[in-house]
Design a protein around this motif. Structure first.
Motif: not given
Length: 117
Positions: A18-44
């Motif tokens: 599929r090349d309708d832009g959903t791959a880009d949304l997937y990558d953005e959401e994955k990066l966002s979740l990884e960033d949230q996880k890293a921020q939570a670990e740093l705060a801890d």
């Protein structure tokens, strides 16, 4: 803060044909979740460092005061200040028990505050 569920994102990953832009949304959401996880670990980690410093300071002052009181008792007994006398057996027990207690307390708290990784 709840930990992000990366498994949910990977399970919903779009197919590569599929090349309708959903791959880009997937990558953005994955990066966002990884960033949230890293921020939570740093705060801890930052919170844990603050707690370690606070309790290490408290332990130091507890041990310092404890030893000062025991030292004063030994000096008062040795020089008969205010007619304060302790028998040799009591002094030996006091010094031995205090040494064991201080060392044991230090080892227990130090292992708790600074765990091996």
């Amino acid at each position: 803060m709840p930990e992000p569920d990366l498994g949910r994102v990977q399970a919903a990953a779009p197919s590569s044909d599929r090349d309708d832009g959903t791959a880009d949304l997937y990558d953005e959401e994955k990066l966002s979740l990884e960033d949230q996880k890293a921020q939570a670990e740093l705060a801890d980690l930052l919170q844990a460092r603050g707690e370690r410093k606070k309790y290490a300071d408290r332990l130091f002052w507890l041990v310092a005061c404890w030893l000062a009181v025991i030292g004063a008792m030994v000096l008062f007994s040795g020089f008969a200040v205010f007619s304060f006398q302790l028998s040799d057996l009591v002094l030996s027990t006091l010094i031995g028990a205090t040494t064991a207690s201080v060392l044991g307390l230090f080892v227990i708290v130090a292992n708790y505050l600074f765990p091996r990784r």
